[in-house]
Write a protein that holds these residues in place. Structure first.
Motif, mmCIF file in Angstrom:
data_model
loop_
_atom_site.group_PDB
_atom_site.id
_atom_site.type_symbol
_atom_site.label_atom_id
_atom_site.label_comp_id
_atom_site.label_asym_id
_atom_site.label_seq_id
_atom_site.Cartn_x
_atom_site.Cartn_y
_atom_site.Cartn_z
ATOM 1 N N LEU A 1 0.863 -1.176 0.000
ATOM 2 C CA LEU A 1 0.000 0.000 0.000
ATOM 3 C C LEU A 1 0.902 1.229 0.000
ATOM 4 O O LEU A 1 1.725 1.404 0.899
ATOM 5 N N ASP A 2 0.745 2.070 -1.012
ATOM 6 C CA ASP A 2 1.539 3.297 -1.085
ATOM 7 C C ASP A 2 0.622 4.498 -0.915
ATOM 8 O O ASP A 2 -0.409 4.604 -1.600
ATOM 9 N N GLN A 3 0.985 5.412 -0.015
ATOM 10 C CA GLN A 3 0.149 6.571 0.281
ATOM 11 C C GLN A 3 0.595 7.846 -0.443
ATOM 12 O O GLN A 3 0.096 8.921 -0.164
ATOM 13 N N THR A 4 1.544 7.705 -1.378
ATOM 14 C CA THR A 4 2.047 8.831 -2.174
ATOM 15 C C THR A 4 2.404 10.024 -1.289
ATOM 16 O O THR A 4 1.864 11.134 -1.445
ATOM 17 N N PRO A 5 3.330 9.825 -0.337
ATOM 18 C CA PRO A 5 3.708 10.943 0.526
ATOM 19 C C PRO A 5 4.522 11.988 -0.242
ATOM 20 O O PRO A 5 5.311 11.654 -1.127
ATOM 21 N N ILE A 6 4.298 13.244 0.093
ATOM 22 C CA ILE A 6 5.107 14.336 -0.460
ATOM 23 C C ILE A 6 6.242 14.575 0.529
ATOM 24 O O ILE A 6 6.046 15.145 1.601
ATOM 25 N N LEU A 7 7.416 14.096 0.179
ATOM 26 C CA LEU A 7 8.561 14.179 1.084
ATOM 27 C C LEU A 7 9.083 15.610 1.157
ATOM 28 O O LEU A 7 8.783 16.440 0.297
ATOM 29 N N PRO A 8 9.869 15.935 2.197
ATOM 30 C CA PRO A 8 10.420 17.286 2.315
ATOM 31 C C PRO A 8 11.171 17.693 1.041
ATOM 32 O O PRO A 8 11.895 16.893 0.452
ATOM 33 N N GLU A 9 10.961 18.925 0.627
ATOM 34 C CA GLU A 9 11.613 19.496 -0.555
ATOM 35 C C GLU A 9 11.229 18.739 -1.828
ATOM 36 O O GLU A 9 12.017 18.663 -2.773
ATOM 37 N N GLU A 10 10.024 18.186 -1.844
ATOM 38 C CA GLU A 10 9.546 17.440 -2.998
ATOM 39 C C GLU A 10 8.213 18.021 -3.450
ATOM 40 O O GLU A 10 7.427 18.509 -2.641
ATOM 41 N N THR A 11 7.944 17.951 -4.754
ATOM 42 C CA THR A 11 6.676 18.440 -5.287
ATOM 43 C C THR A 11 5.674 17.291 -5.382
ATOM 44 O O THR A 11 6.070 16.111 -5.400
ATOM 45 N N PRO A 12 4.376 17.599 -5.470
ATOM 46 C CA PRO A 12 3.387 16.535 -5.680
ATOM 47 C C PRO A 12 3.663 15.718 -6.943
ATOM 48 O O PRO A 12 3.438 14.499 -6.949
ATOM 49 N N THR A 13 4.137 16.374 -7.988
ATOM 50 C CA THR A 13 4.455 15.643 -9.220
ATOM 51 C C THR A 13 5.532 14.605 -8.972
ATOM 52 O O THR A 13 5.442 13.454 -9.441
ATOM 53 N N GLN A 14 6.559 14.983 -8.215
ATOM 54 C CA GLN A 14 7.618 14.024 -7.889
ATOM 55 C C GLN A 14 7.073 12.881 -7.042
ATOM 56 O O GLN A 14 7.456 11.715 -7.232
#
Length: 352
Positions: free
Chosen positions: A8-21
């Protein structure tokens, strides 16, 4: 009893990352999971958050199906309380027609966001149907088997899929287990949200005891849990120690798990209820390949499950997330097909 591994992947937006990334990372993980031989890859639904990019699992599933060839792709899950079962059925019948036999429809009843997003999603809704009622409707529409006595008898949720999406009930309580059992559907207990092992055991027992077979199969219990696999026990402990569960308890009786203390306080403010916030160490299966394998075998025996859906979203770096999934599959490589073992070995070499 062999173990089936899924993600299960929750598509986290990591620090210094964009939603696209973040979305590109989910795509990369799905393709990696397929190469390694994971059984299914699910994505989640969250709203009104700057921490996750997965707001529309149906759209993301469509893209992931196009980027993979064999692995099952699904929602973990669609928050059915917000939506028309008919429209959800149409969405997933389109997906199941595009990729027959590869689509899963996990259903949950959590809000998936703050009270503000719930109000936005349910704007104009006047009916207060229960999850059980909506789930029954969903099954009718997904399979296009609407009873003659139904008010909408004769309606079709097109397109009619050659192999409709498989429906799963997701939950963290005994009541969700009861719903799954009475519906005759597979049940996934999210231990990574509710870490009370006694509740998990009671939920699975309730599910098995009350299960009503409706489609020729027996109970299908699945455990979803957080897993971190690293090269050393020390590294695994360090990776896991940053992650804590944050729970908000509302005066009205509800308890919800959120991402941060700030989110909990904002939830309380928007709910207009008295509340308390508490944090606790998350229950994470962590360690080296050997220790994690041993622990999962213990959990398999304790809960009587044949499948684990693993979550490593809490890792702060994408490369760590990938490596954890590679090492986990390598831990069970001896029990998988030779081709899967070979694929896992090739992927593992890239991380050494």
């Amino acid at each position: 009893m062999a173990i089936r591994l899924s993600i299960l992947d929750q598509t986290p937006i990591l620090p210094e990352e964009t939603p696209t990334q973040a979305l590109r990372h989910t795509i990369e993980l799905a393709r990696l999971a397929e190469r390694l031989g994971y059984y299914r890859f699910w994505v989640s639904e969250h709203h009104d958050s700057d921490r996750v990019a997965g707001t529309s699992p149906e759209v993301l599933i469509s893209h992931l199906l196009a980027k993979t060839e064999r692995i099952r792709i699904g929602a973990g899950g669609v928050m059915l309380q917000h939506y028309s079962p008919y429209k959800v059925a149409e969405n997933f019948n389109v997906l199941a027609s595009l990729a027959p036999g590869r689509v899963d429809l996990g259903v949950g009843r959590a809000p998936g966001g703050l009270p503000r997003s719930t109000r936005a999603l349910q704007q104009g809704v006047t009916e207060a149907a229960t999850l059980a009622e909506k789930l029954t409707e969903l099954q009718h529409f997904v399979t296009n088997q609407v009873p003659e006595e139904h008010p909408l008898a004769g309606i079709v949720a097109g397109p009619i899929a050659p192999q409709p999406a498989d429906i799963y009930v997701l939950g963290t309580s005994i009541s969700s287990a009861e719903i799954a059992a009475e519906s005759g559907l597979p049940y996934v207990f999210a231990l990574f949200i509710n870490s009370d092992e006694q509740t998990a055991r009671e939920a699975f027992k309730t599910y098995a005891d009350r299960f009503r077979p409706k489609r020729g199969h027996g109970p299908q219990p699945i455990l979803a849990l957080s897993v971190i696999v690293a090269d050393s026990e020390e590294e695994a402990r360090e990776l896991a120690q940053e992650y804590k569960l944050v729970k908000i308890k509302l005066a009205g009786g509800r308890t919800l798990t959120v991402g941060t203390i700030a989110q909990a306080e904002e939830y309380g403010r928007q709910s207009n209820e008295e509340y308390t916030v508490e944090t606790q160490l998350a229950q994470i299966v962590k360690g080296t390949k050997d220790s994690v394998r041993a622990r999962l075998l213990e959990l398999q025996s304790a809960y009587g499950v044949e499948e684990f859906i693993v979550v490593s979203t809490n890792l702060k770096k994408f490369e760590q997330r990938k490596r954890s999934y590679v090492l986990l599959k390598e831990a069970f490589a001896g029990e998988t097909a030779a081709t899967e073992h070979s694929a896992a070995g090739r992927e593992l070499e890239q991380f050494h």
